[in-house]
Design a protein around this motif. Sequence first.
Motif, PDB file in Angstrom:
ATOM      1  N   ILE A 244       0.830  -1.206   0.000  1.00 54.57           N
ATOM      2  CA  ILE A 244       0.000   0.000   0.000  1.00 54.57           C
ATOM      3  C   ILE A 244       0.870   1.263   0.000  1.00 54.57           C
ATOM      4  O   ILE A 244       0.645   2.201  -0.774  1.00 54.57           O
ATOM      5  N   LEU A 245       1.879   1.274   0.861  1.00 59.82           N
ATOM      6  CA  LEU A 245       2.749   2.450   0.960  1.00 59.82           C
ATOM      7  C   LEU A 245       3.574   2.650  -0.303  1.00 59.82           C
ATOM      8  O   LEU A 245       3.785   3.789  -0.739  1.00 59.82           O
ATOM      9  N   LEU A 246       4.038   1.556  -0.900  1.00 57.29           N
ATOM     10  CA  LEU A 246       4.811   1.667  -2.135  1.00 57.29           C
ATOM     11  C   LEU A 246       3.946   2.202  -3.269  1.00 57.29           C
ATOM     12  O   LEU A 246       4.387   3.050  -4.065  1.00 57.29           O
ATOM     13  N   ALA A 247       2.692   1.733  -3.347  1.00 54.66           N
ATOM     14  CA  ALA A 247       1.770   2.245  -4.363  1.00 54.66           C
ATOM     15  C   ALA A 247       1.513   3.736  -4.157  1.00 54.66           C
ATOM     16  O   ALA A 247       1.472   4.520  -5.119  1.00 54.66           O
ATOM     17  N   ALA A 248       1.362   4.130  -2.889  1.00 53.59           N
ATOM     18  CA  ALA A 248       1.151   5.552  -2.587  1.00 53.59           C
ATOM     19  C   ALA A 248       2.384   6.367  -2.966  1.00 53.59           C
ATOM     20  O   ALA A 248       2.263   7.484  -3.509  1.00 53.59           O
ATOM     21  N   PHE A 249       3.582   5.835  -2.712  1.00 53.65           N
ATOM     22  CA  PHE A 249       4.819   6.535  -3.068  1.00 53.65           C
ATOM     23  C   PHE A 249       4.903   6.754  -4.576  1.00 53.65           C
ATOM     24  O   PHE A 249       5.215   7.858  -5.040  1.00 53.65           O
ATOM     25  N   ILE A 250       4.633   5.708  -5.347  1.00 58.22           N
ATOM     26  CA  ILE A 250       4.699   5.820  -6.806  1.00 58.22           C
ATOM     27  C   ILE A 250       3.678   6.835  -7.312  1.00 58.22           C
ATOM     28  O   ILE A 250       3.971   7.658  -8.196  1.00 58.22           O
ATOM     29  N   THR A 251       2.491   6.810  -6.740  1.00 55.15           N
ATOM     30  CA  THR A 251       1.443   7.759  -7.154  1.00 55.15           C
ATOM     31  C   THR A 251       1.854   9.194  -6.856  1.00 55.15           C
ATOM     32  O   THR A 251       1.719  10.085  -7.699  1.00 55.15           O
ATOM     33  N   VAL A 252       2.371   9.422  -5.666  1.00 56.44           N
ATOM     34  CA  VAL A 252       2.782  10.774  -5.268  1.00 56.44           C
ATOM     35  C   VAL A 252       3.930  11.268  -6.136  1.00 56.44           C
ATOM     36  O   VAL A 252       3.926  12.409  -6.620  1.00 56.44           O
ATOM     37  N   GLU A 253       4.922  10.417  -6.353  1.00 53.63           N
ATOM     38  CA  GLU A 253       6.089  10.838  -7.135  1.00 53.63           C
ATOM     39  C   GLU A 253       5.723  11.119  -8.583  1.00 53.63           C
ATOM     40  O   GLU A 253       6.301  12.005  -9.219  1.00 53.63           O
ATOM     41  N   ALA A 254       4.767  10.378  -9.125  1.00 57.45           N
ATOM     42  CA  ALA A 254       4.364  10.584 -10.512  1.00 57.45           C
ATOM     43  C   ALA A 254       3.638  11.909 -10.719  1.00 57.45           C
ATOM     44  O   ALA A 254       3.639  12.462 -11.820  1.00 57.45           O
TER      45      ALA A 254
END
Length: 489
Positions: A244-254
Motif C-alpha cells: 500500500i505504501l509503495l503504491a502511494a509513493f509511486i502515485t505521489v512521485e508521478a
Amino acid sequence: MAASPATPDSRPNRTVLLTVTCLGQFMVLLDNTIVGAALPDMQHRLHTELTGLQWIVDAYVLLVAMLLLSGGVFADRFGRKRVYLTGVVVFTVASLFCALAPSVGWLITGRVLQGIGAAALAPASLALLAAAYPLPQERVKAIGLWAGLSGIGLAAGPVAGGVLTQAFGWPAIFLVNLPIGVILLLVGLRHLAESRNPNAPAIDIPGTVLSVLSVGALTYGLIEGGARGWTSPVILASFAATVILLAAFITVEARRAAPMLPLQLFKRRLFTVSNTAMVVVGFALMGSSFFFSQFFVYVQGSSILRAGLQTLPVSLAMVVVSPYAGRLAARYGFRAVVTTGLALAGLGLLALGTVHADTAYGNVWWRLAVAGTGFALAMSPLTGAAIQAVSPQEGGLASGVSSTTRQIGAVFGVAVLGAIVRSRQSSGATFETGLNSAFLAAGIVTLVTAVFTGLLLTKPKPAQEPALPKHSTAPDAVTTLNSAPATSR
C-alpha cells in the motif's frame, strides 16, 4: 561561492575545507566497518539474538538510504555549511547516545539518529567541496582526494573496532566519534563558508515519508518474520502495508513537479539495469559483511580483535581496487568491468559458503579478497553507467539514486540473509550451516546478476531515449559514498 582558484588567500581556506569534509566523511565510513567488528560483543553484553543485531545495523542503513537524496536537496536549499554542521552535531550526539545505551532498544534508537546525521553530513560535505572548486579539473582532483582520504576509514574500521571492543567493550566504537565531531564543529564554524543553490527544488516531504515507511515496513517483515513466523498476523500486515505504501509513493512521485525520485529516469534501460545491479551489490556485500566477524568469532573461535583483523582483506581489496575501476570501465566499457566484478564477487561468496570451523585462515583470506575486489570493480562503473544514462543536468541526481539503491540493497541484504540463517537454525541446522547457506545464496544472486548485466548493460541510443523534465538538484549535492565503497554499517 568560493574565492577564485588563483587567489593566494583561497588556498589555506581550501586546505581547511578539504580537511574538514574528508574528516567528516571518514567518520561516516569508519562507522561502516567498525560496527561490524563489535557485533559479537554487542550480542553477548546486550543479551540479544540475531534479530537484534540485524536491527542495530539496518536501523542506520535504512535512514541513510531513504534520506540521502533529501539530504542533498536540504544542503542546496538551506545552506551546505549549515546542513553539514547540523549533520555533524546529530551524528556526534547520536554516537554518545549509542555508547550510553543500556539496551538494544535504546541502541537502535541511537542508530536511527546516527543515520539521520549521516544522511545530512555526507551529501553536504561533497556539496561544500564542489562549490569551493568550480573549475572541473580542480574539482575532479579535490573529489579524488576526498574519496581516497575518507576511504581510509573503511580499512581502519575492522582493526579499530577489534582493538577498541577487545580493550573497552562495544561502547568504545561510538565514543571514538566524539573527538572527531567536536573538532569538525569547532573548525567548521570558524572556517567554512556558506553556499547554497537558490534554485534548489522544494523538499519532497510526502515522498520522503512514504519511502521511509514503505521500506521500513518491508524490512520489519523480513527481519521479524523468522522470529514471529512468516504467517503471523503482524508479519502479513507489514507486507500488506509495504504494498500500500509503495503504491502511494509511486502515485505521489508521478504527480509531483519536483519529485524526490523522478520515475521517468527508469524508462531508460541503462539507468534501470545499472541501479538493479547496484541493489544486488548492496544486498550481497552488506548482507555477507554482516556475518564476517560472527563467523570468525562463533564458528572459528577467534577473539574479537583477531576477527577484526581477519575481515580486513575485504575492505583493503576495495580501497586498493576502487580507484582503478573507473579507469578500467573507461577503457573496456561498463559491461565488461561490471560483469567481471560481479562474477568475481559471486565466486568469492560461493567459496566462502564452503568454509568450515576447521578451515585454515590461509584458505579463507583470499576468498574475502576476491569478493572485495569484485565488488570494488562493480560499484564505481555502475554509478558511471547510471550517470551516462541521463543528461548532464541530471548527473548528480543519478549518482544520488545509485547510492540510494545500493543502501536499499544493503538493508535487504542484512534482513534476507539473516532470515536465511534463522530459518536454517529453526530447522535444526547449526549456525555454521546457516552461514554457509547465506553466503551461497548471496553468491548465486550475484552470479545471476553478472549474467543480467552481461546481457543488458549496454549503451543507450540517444535518439530513442525519452526526454526528462529539468530537475534543479545541484549535481554534486547528492553524489555521496560513490567514490569510496561502503561495506558494513
